[in-house]
Design a protein around this motif. Structure first.
Motif, PDB file in Angstrom:
ATOM      1  N   TRP A 191      -8.720   0.375  -3.886  1.00 15.46           N
ATOM      2  CA  TRP A 191      -9.555   1.426  -3.267  1.00 15.46           C
ATOM      3  C   TRP A 191     -10.810   0.803  -2.643  1.00 15.46           C
ATOM      4  CZ3 TRP A 191      -9.365   6.906  -5.429  1.00 15.46           C
ATOM      5  CH2 TRP A 191     -10.317   7.720  -4.832  1.00 15.46           C
ATOM      6  N   ALA A 247      -2.875   2.003   4.781  1.00 10.52           N
ATOM      7  CA  ALA A 247      -2.476   2.963   3.746  1.00 10.52           C
ATOM      8  C   ALA A 247      -1.173   2.549   3.069  1.00 10.52           C
ATOM      9  CB  ALA A 247      -2.333   4.354   4.360  1.00 10.52           C
ATOM     10  N   ILE A 248      -0.184   2.129   3.877  1.00 13.04           N
ATOM     11  CA  ILE A 248       1.111   1.764   3.280  1.00 13.04           C
ATOM     12  C   ILE A 248       0.956   0.535   2.392  1.00 13.04           C
ATOM     13  CG2 ILE A 248       3.422   0.855   3.796  1.00 13.04           C
ATOM     14  CD1 ILE A 248       3.635   2.798   6.055  1.00 13.04           C
ATOM     15  N   THR A 250      -4.941   5.255  -1.546  1.00 16.87           N
ATOM     16  CA  THR A 250      -4.220   5.136  -0.275  1.00 16.87           C
ATOM     17  C   THR A 250      -5.048   5.671   0.886  1.00 16.87           C
ATOM     18  OG1 THR A 250      -2.155   5.407  -1.474  1.00 16.87           O
ATOM     19  CG2 THR A 250      -2.076   5.743   0.891  1.00 16.87           C
ATOM     20  N   SER A 251      -5.669   6.835   0.709  1.00 21.42           N
ATOM     21  CA  SER A 251      -6.417   7.431   1.816  1.00 21.42           C
ATOM     22  C   SER A 251      -7.644   6.593   2.163  1.00 21.42           C
ATOM     23  CB  SER A 251      -6.817   8.868   1.476  1.00 21.42           C
ATOM     24  OG  SER A 251      -7.813   8.871   0.481  1.00 21.42           O
ATOM     25  N   LEU A 260       6.356   6.692  -1.792  1.00 19.79           N
ATOM     26  CA  LEU A 260       5.008   6.145  -1.611  1.00 19.79           C
ATOM     27  C   LEU A 260       4.704   5.941  -0.132  1.00 19.79           C
ATOM     28  CD1 LEU A 260       4.582   3.517  -4.465  1.00 19.79           C
ATOM     29  CD2 LEU A 260       3.734   5.847  -4.346  1.00 19.79           C
ATOM     30  N   ALA A 301      -1.640  -0.482   0.755  1.00 19.82           N
ATOM     31  CA  ALA A 301      -2.321  -0.112  -0.486  1.00 19.82           C
ATOM     32  C   ALA A 301      -1.382   0.653  -1.416  1.00 19.82           C
ATOM     33  CB  ALA A 301      -3.553   0.736  -0.179  1.00 19.82           C
ATOM     34  N   ALA A 302      -0.612   1.607  -0.848  1.00 21.19           N
ATOM     35  CA  ALA A 302       0.301   2.415  -1.666  1.00 21.19           C
ATOM     36  C   ALA A 302       1.344   1.526  -2.336  1.00 21.19           C
ATOM     37  CB  ALA A 302       0.980   3.478  -0.801  1.00 21.19           C
ATOM     38  N   ALA A 359       1.857   7.808   2.084  1.00 18.70           N
ATOM     39  CA  ALA A 359       0.855   7.099   2.888  1.00 18.70           C
ATOM     40  C   ALA A 359       0.850   7.616   4.322  1.00 18.70           C
ATOM     41  CB  ALA A 359       1.139   5.599   2.850  1.00 18.70           C
TER      42      ALA A 359
END
Lengths: 264, 279
Positions: free
Chosen positions: B106, B80-81, B48-49, B188, B83-84, B192
């Motif tokens: 990632w 980020a959201i 996420t990061s 989640l 991906a999460a 994020a």
């Protein structure tokens, strides 16, 4: 007595498979009346856990019909107590025994604090399991047998009419196991108990029904269950002695199982 | 002490903002960090990061060519959201390939970000995103941090019992009528958001350390989920504030100073626990 005759679990022609073309459970039909307790046995991969997940309403049958208390399983979850295997849970999770047992009092649409009645039910369930003194302890510092009892107390806290136990004697020492059988006999007088077990010694206990699961399901009166029946289910010679325990000799039902004795 | 003296000087507003954001973000850090550690989703948080960089790159590019409102912050949140949620869905529905998917997300999100940065004209301080640039914090970040703290703290207080049950035993929670998937995906999204905000403080690379170290340290000294959250909030606050002071005093980069301090305390905690168990 209509109370006794009431059907708790009823399956008619239930089939289920995780992948197309491969049935884990094939055309399963049986029913269990109130007040009778059963043991679900069978080889690994035979469908024991799948049957349990169907009874809990976590899976739905692809064919056939499955009713618990005459209704869809997911509609009656509040009346069903469930104990998972303790090693499925994170042993390092920061939670106390009381907090775990209170989870049994969780209700739909409920948020905020547990009330006085919830705390009383949780304490009573802990006392029923003989572990009242563990209330404030951390779940992670308990032994396997103690954790198993906490998880049964959690299932009892909701006052279930049907109790489903998944491998309750797996990974616990024989002493704790014996204690567990005694507890189970007391619980059976209060509710219908279905136990998943790979342990055939379990079958010799004061259990009414043996539910053999190996893709097909056959149901036997425990009194008539023998080594030969076991061999049919497992498709190979089953060593009953290996699974048996010293306490077997004290079991009242020994005399009704002459073939079991022969196997010894 | 020259630090305290400098802190009061009017032209040192950035220092006050840095300390304030650092201290305030400890609430979000402590709660989210505890969830990440107890649910064992730190690789998800790592993806996420890093995925935030994908959003930042895309946002900088879009801002330049067409959309002036599309700030790097907006991009980071979207990156980020998304991906999460992708990793979370995979975690829920296809467990067997989880680690592969996490690594794909990632790398893919990060690569997209770097491609967009390549197409963006002019100078981009992408190192600032990787390692944090605490000098750039303003009053806006102070308000955003307070908002995020409330966004995390209020649902946690309201739904604590459900969240505890879901985190400890997913299946049992589902059977007791807890809306596990709603809670899971909400957590989640909050994770994020917390990560995006903390990227300002320590950067993409170090945010996972700051998220997990205080919670992991707190975990060995607490036996309730709430007390683990409380202790890791206190520890995060201490690490950020003390780390910032040290970095100012000794002229060190702030992110690494904070993480080295947090790691040292974590290791000391492990050592103390081992010693305590032997006695």
């Amino acid at each position: 007595m209509s109370y006794i005759d009431q059907t708790i679990v009823e399956l008619s022609h239930v089939s289920f498979g995780y992948e197309p073309g491969i049935l884990t459970l094939d055309d399963v039909s049986f029913q269990i009346e109130r007040g009778r307790s059963g043991c679900i046995v069978g080889p690994n991969g035979g469908g024991k856990s799948t049957l349990l997940r169907l009874l809990l309403g976590l899976l739905s049958p692809q064919k056939g019909e499955l009713k618990v208390f005459g209704k869809n399983p997911s509609a009656v979850r509040q009346r069903v107590g469930y104990m998972p295997q303790y090693h499925q849970l994170d042993a390092a999770f920061p939670v106390t025994v009381l907090e775990v047992v209170l989870m049994g009092r969780m209700h739909r649409g409920f948020f905020g604090r547990y009330n006085q009645a919830d705390h009383q039910s949780a304490k009573k369930a802990l006392d029923d399991m003989g572990i009242g003194e563990l209330t404030a302890r951390s779940f992670s510092e308990l032994s396997g047998g103690q954790r198993q009892r906490v998880l049964i107390a959690r299932a009892l806290a909701s006052d279930p009419e049907l109790l489903l136990l998944d491998e309750p004697t797996a990974n616990i020492d024989p002493g704790a196991e014996e204690q567990f059988y005694n507890t189970l006999n007391i619980l059976r007088q209060r509710m219908t108990v279905l136990t998943v077990s790979h342990d055939l010694g379990f079958v010799n206990r004061e259990i009414d029904l043996v539910i053999c699961v190996n893709r097909k399901v056959t149901i036997h009166e425990a009194a008539a269950f023998s080594a030969e029946t076991a061999n049919e289910v497992y498709h190979h010679q089953v060593n009953l002695i290996k699974h048996d325990h010293a306490c077997f000799c004290n079991c009242e039902h020994r005399q009704v199982n002459p073939k079991m004795k022969e196997a010894q | 002490m020259s630090f305290l003296h400098d802190l009061m000087r009017p032209e040192m507003a950035f220092l006050r903002y840095a300390l304030l954001v650092g201290a305030l973000s400890s609430v979000a850090l402590g709660i989210v960090g505890t969830m990440v550690v107890t649910r064992r989703i730190s690789s998800l948080a790592g993806a996420t990061s890093h995925a935030a960089l994908g959003g930042i790159g895309a946002a900088l590019f879009l801002q330049q060519i067409a959309l002036p409102w599309c700030s790097p912050m907006v991009g980071a949140i979207v990156g980020a959201i998304s991906a999460a949620l992708v990793v979370g869905a995979v975690n829920l529905y296809a467990r067997e390939r989880e680690d592969t998917i996490i690594n794909v997300v990632w790398a893919l999100w990060m690569s997209i970000g770097l491609l967009f940065l390549n197409w963006t004209h002019g100078y981009v301080d992408w190192q600032g995103y990787l390692f944090g640039n605490i000098l750039l914090l303003t009053q806006t970040e102070v308000y955003l941090t307070i908002g995020l703290d409330l966004l995390i703290l209020v649902p946690m207080l309201l739904f604590y019992n459900s969240i505890l049950t879901m985190s400890f035993d997913w299946t049992f929670a589902e059977l007791r009528g807890v809306r596990v998937k709603v809670i899971y995906f909400s957590l989640l999204i909050l994770t994020a958001l917390a990560i995006v905000l903390l990227i300002n403080v320590v950067g993409i690379i170090l945010v996972i350390a700051l998220l997990t170290l205080p919670a992991a340290t707190a975990g060995s000294f607490t036996r309730h989920l709430w007390s683990m959250m409380l202790l890791s909030t206190i520890l995060s606050g201490l690490f950020v504030v003390v780390g910032l002071i040290a970095s100012y005093q000794f002229n060190l980069p702030s992110g690494p100073a904070i993480v080295v301090l947090a790691s040292a305390v974590y290791l000391a905690g492990l050592g103390f626990n081992a010693w305590r168990k032997r006695c």
